[in-house]
Scaffold this motif. Structure first.
Motif, PDB file in Angstrom:
ATOM      1  N   ALA A 115       0.923  -1.253   0.052  1.00  0.00           N
ATOM      2  CA  ALA A 115      -0.089  -0.015  -0.037  1.00  0.00           C
ATOM      3  C   ALA A 115       0.799   1.295   0.028  1.00  0.00           C
ATOM      4  CB  ALA A 115      -0.934   0.099   1.139  1.00  0.00           C
ATOM      5  N   ALA A 116       1.861   1.210   0.738  1.00  0.00           N
ATOM      6  CA  ALA A 116       2.858   2.160   0.892  1.00  0.00           C
ATOM      7  C   ALA A 116       3.442   2.289  -0.651  1.00  0.00           C
ATOM      8  CB  ALA A 116       4.072   2.083   1.736  1.00  0.00           C
ATOM      9  N   VAL A 117       3.925   1.591  -1.427  1.00  0.00           N
ATOM     10  CA  VAL A 117       4.354   1.762  -2.858  1.00  0.00           C
ATOM     11  C   VAL A 117       3.219   2.452  -3.533  1.00  0.00           C
ATOM     12  CG1 VAL A 117       5.150   0.609  -4.879  1.00  0.00           C
ATOM     13  CG2 VAL A 117       6.217  -0.072  -2.604  1.00  0.00           C
ATOM     14  N   GLU A 118       1.905   2.219  -3.404  1.00  0.00           N
ATOM     15  CA  GLU A 118       1.018   2.602  -4.222  1.00  0.00           C
ATOM     16  C   GLU A 118       0.913   4.123  -3.787  1.00  0.00           C
ATOM     17  OE1 GLU A 118      -2.938   0.803  -3.955  1.00  0.00           O
ATOM     18  OE2 GLU A 118      -2.023  -1.137  -4.554  1.00  0.00           O
ATOM     19  N   CYS A 119       0.974   4.632  -2.594  1.00  0.00           N
ATOM     20  CA  CYS A 119       0.853   5.905  -2.260  1.00  0.00           C
ATOM     21  C   CYS A 119       2.391   6.872  -2.759  1.00  0.00           C
ATOM     22  CB  CYS A 119       1.001   6.107  -0.718  1.00  0.00           C
ATOM     23  SG  CYS A 119      -0.565   5.231   0.059  1.00  0.00           S
ATOM     24  N   TYR A 120       3.546   6.230  -2.802  1.00  0.00           N
ATOM     25  CA  TYR A 120       4.775   6.729  -3.294  1.00  0.00           C
ATOM     26  C   TYR A 120       4.147   6.874  -4.777  1.00  0.00           C
ATOM     27  CZ  TYR A 120       6.216   5.527   1.310  1.00  0.00           C
ATOM     28  OH  TYR A 120       6.593   5.408   2.624  1.00  0.00           O
ATOM     29  N   GLU A 121       4.006   5.981  -5.522  1.00  0.00           N
ATOM     30  CA  GLU A 121       4.013   6.163  -6.817  1.00  0.00           C
ATOM     31  C   GLU A 121       2.875   7.313  -7.146  1.00  0.00           C
ATOM     32  OE1 GLU A 121       3.035   2.041  -8.097  1.00  0.00           O
ATOM     33  OE2 GLU A 121       5.304   1.967  -8.384  1.00  0.00           O
ATOM     34  N   LYS A 122       1.599   7.224  -6.695  1.00  0.00           N
ATOM     35  CA  LYS A 122       0.750   8.357  -6.811  1.00  0.00           C
ATOM     36  C   LYS A 122       1.273   9.739  -6.633  1.00  0.00           C
ATOM     37  CE  LYS A 122      -3.504   5.919  -5.473  1.00  0.00           C
ATOM     38  NZ  LYS A 122      -4.396   5.683  -4.354  1.00  0.00           N
ATOM     39  N   ALA A 123       2.184   9.851  -5.445  1.00  0.00           N
ATOM     40  CA  ALA A 123       2.994  11.207  -5.221  1.00  0.00           C
ATOM     41  C   ALA A 123       3.739  11.335  -6.262  1.00  0.00           C
ATOM     42  CB  ALA A 123       3.583  11.058  -4.074  1.00  0.00           C
ATOM     43  N   LEU A 124       4.470  10.479  -6.830  1.00  0.00           N
ATOM     44  CA  LEU A 124       5.457  10.872  -8.093  1.00  0.00           C
ATOM     45  C   LEU A 124       4.722  11.076  -9.484  1.00  0.00           C
ATOM     46  CD1 LEU A 124       8.179   8.054  -6.934  1.00  0.00           C
ATOM     47  CD2 LEU A 124       8.517  10.567  -6.962  1.00  0.00           C
ATOM     48  N   GLN A 125       3.603  10.499  -9.770  1.00  0.00           N
ATOM     49  CA  GLN A 125       2.750  11.030 -10.697  1.00  0.00           C
ATOM     50  C   GLN A 125       2.378  12.358 -10.920  1.00  0.00           C
ATOM     51  OE1 GLN A 125      -0.612   8.407 -10.797  1.00  0.00           O
ATOM     52  NE2 GLN A 125       0.550   6.413 -11.214  1.00  0.00           N
ATOM     53  N   ILE A 126       2.493  12.962  -9.347  1.00  0.00           N
ATOM     54  CA  ILE A 126       1.996  14.170  -9.351  1.00  0.00           C
ATOM     55  C   ILE A 126       3.158  15.025  -9.462  1.00  0.00           C
ATOM     56  CG2 ILE A 126       1.114  15.816  -7.732  1.00  0.00           C
ATOM     57  CD1 ILE A 126      -0.833  13.549  -6.563  1.00  0.00           C
ATOM     58  N   ASP A 127       4.221  14.672  -8.789  1.00  0.00           N
ATOM     59  CA  ASP A 127       5.518  15.363  -8.588  1.00  0.00           C
ATOM     60  C   ASP A 127       6.676  14.398  -8.794  1.00  0.00           C
ATOM     61  OD1 ASP A 127       7.597  17.277  -8.318  1.00  0.00           O
ATOM     62  OD2 ASP A 127       6.988  17.647  -6.259  1.00  0.00           O
TER      63      ASP A 127
END
Length: 212
Positions: A115-127
């Motif tokens: 779940a953490a990986v999914e969150c970090y990848e969402k963040a990186l899609q944004i920035d």
């Protein structure tokens, strides 16, 4: 004779000035938010919480106040409250990369690395330039034994911030698990040079692999 600016004043003096501003402008959101950050910097968590909550009371859409308040609760070990505050920030501003990273860190601490990986990848899609997202993605992928992905994330972090000791340390760890021990040693040494406190157990393990 030059007068001191706020940047050269000691922290307690800056806080005193900001307290005065809040007294003069009790409904100023930015004033209370700023005072909350100063209190946090000074280690005065209860007062920081009070001021950030006041900022939110004045403006329920004060996203930065939710984020910073969540950080205080996270530091206190109240991850449930920290999660609630970061989710509230996202409900207001879904594209806030920092909130995604914070939630990822909470999930990672709870043991849910996927779940953490999914969150970090969402963040990186944004920035894509968000260093903390790359750093945390490295450690979460390492937990999941996704070694190729961990190395890629670590290299991105080092590219973004060549003088980050943590980035070099993370890359050293990722390279270790890929069996690239010599290169891992290079980045571990660089992390030390930059003042990062490396894990002595990792140093010993790497030395053993290198036959030192």
């Amino acid at each position: 004779m030059m007068t001191e600016t706020a940047n050269t004043l000691p922290l307690h003096a800056v806080i005193a000035e900001q307290e005065k501003i809040c007294q003069e402008r009790p409904n100023n959101i930015i004033a209370h938010h700023t005072l909350g950050l100063l209190y946090r910097q000074a280690g005065r968590a209860d007062e920081a919480i009070r001021e950030l909550e006041r900022a939110i009371e004045l403006d329920g859409h004060s996203v930065e106040s939710y984020i910073n308040l969540g950080a205080i609760y996270f530091d206190r070990g109240d991850v449930a409250r920290a999660l609630e505050l970061n989710e509230k920030a996202l409900s207001i501003t879904p594209q806030m990369a920092e909130a995604h990273v914070n939630i990822g860190l909470i999930r990672q601490q709870q043991g849910d690395a996927a779940a953490a990986v999914e969150c970090y990848e969402k963040a990186l899609q944004i920035d894509p330039q968000l260093l903390t997202a790359w750093l945390n993605l490295t450690s979460a992928c390492t937990m999941l034994e996704q070694d190729d992905k961990a190395e890629e994330a670590a290299r991105q972090a080092v590219t973004l911030e060549p003088d980050s000791g943590m980035a070099h340390n993370n890359l050293a760890v990722a390279l270790y698990f890929k069996g690239k021990f010599k290169e891992a040693k290079q980045h571990l040494d660089r992390a030390k040079e930059l003042g990062y406190s490396v894990d002595p157990r990792f140093v010993q393990g790497l030395q053993a692999k290198l036959g030192q």
